[in-house]
Design a protein around this motif. Sequence first.
Motif, PDB file in Angstrom:
ATOM      1  N   THR A  18      30.836  31.766  25.527  1.00 38.84           N
ATOM      2  CA  THR A  18      30.830  33.247  26.200  1.00 38.84           C
ATOM      3  C   THR A  18      29.787  33.137  27.458  1.00 38.84           C
ATOM      4  OG1 THR A  18      28.888  33.014  24.733  1.00 38.84           O
ATOM      5  CG2 THR A  18      30.748  34.116  23.683  1.00 38.84           C
ATOM      6  N   LYS A  21      25.848  37.395  31.105  1.00 37.57           N
ATOM      7  CA  LYS A  21      26.322  39.528  32.082  1.00 37.57           C
ATOM      8  C   LYS A  21      25.874  38.494  33.388  1.00 37.57           C
ATOM      9  CE  LYS A  21      25.508  43.809  32.257  1.00 37.57           C
ATOM     10  NZ  LYS A  21      25.203  45.391  31.020  1.00 37.57           N
ATOM     11  N   ASN A  26      34.255  39.669  34.150  1.00 34.46           N
ATOM     12  CA  ASN A  26      35.037  41.322  33.619  1.00 34.46           C
ATOM     13  C   ASN A  26      35.899  40.589  32.214  1.00 34.46           C
ATOM     14  OD1 ASN A  26      33.290  42.977  34.387  1.00 34.46           O
ATOM     15  ND2 ASN A  26      34.863  42.543  35.824  1.00 34.46           N
ATOM     16  N   GLU A  27      36.297  41.143  30.969  1.00 37.53           N
ATOM     17  CA  GLU A  27      37.121  40.327  29.936  1.00 37.53           C
ATOM     18  C   GLU A  27      38.525  41.125  30.435  1.00 37.53           C
ATOM     19  OE1 GLU A  27      38.754  42.724  25.709  1.00 37.53           O
ATOM     20  OE2 GLU A  27      37.199  43.414  26.520  1.00 37.53           O
ATOM     21  N   GLY A  28      39.452  40.104  30.566  1.00 38.08           N
ATOM     22  CA  GLY A  28      40.609  39.802  31.120  1.00 38.08           C
ATOM     23  C   GLY A  28      40.927  38.888  32.710  1.00 38.08           C
ATOM     24  N   ASP A  29      39.722  38.274  32.997  1.00 42.63           N
ATOM     25  CA  ASP A  29      39.862  37.740  34.315  1.00 42.63           C
ATOM     26  C   ASP A  29      40.132  36.763  33.589  1.00 42.63           C
ATOM     27  OD1 ASP A  29      37.923  39.509  35.093  1.00 42.63           O
ATOM     28  OD2 ASP A  29      36.459  38.849  35.442  1.00 42.63           O
TER      29      ASP A  29
END
Length: 82
Positions: A18, A21, A26-29
């Motif tokens: 993980t 920030k 971003n989610e999906g990168d």
Amino acid sequence: MKKMDVEVKKIGNSVGITFPKKAQMNEGDKFTLRSFNKTYVLTPKINDIYYSDEFWGNVRNEMTKEETEWDEFNSLPSEVID
């Protein structure tokens, strides 16, 4: 180059990392993972940035017909050598 320490964690039946920030992901990168010995490098996977509306902004709307034809030009014809 910024250094960020991360930790490998169990995620379901896999392991993953993980990112903080501040890594601005971003989610999906999507990334390409390259490894050499025990060194890993993630490189953002970018599909044809030149056809991204975000990259070009409003430039495409201001192009002339001739400029558009050049922009859509795929390749030169093959040369025939005798």
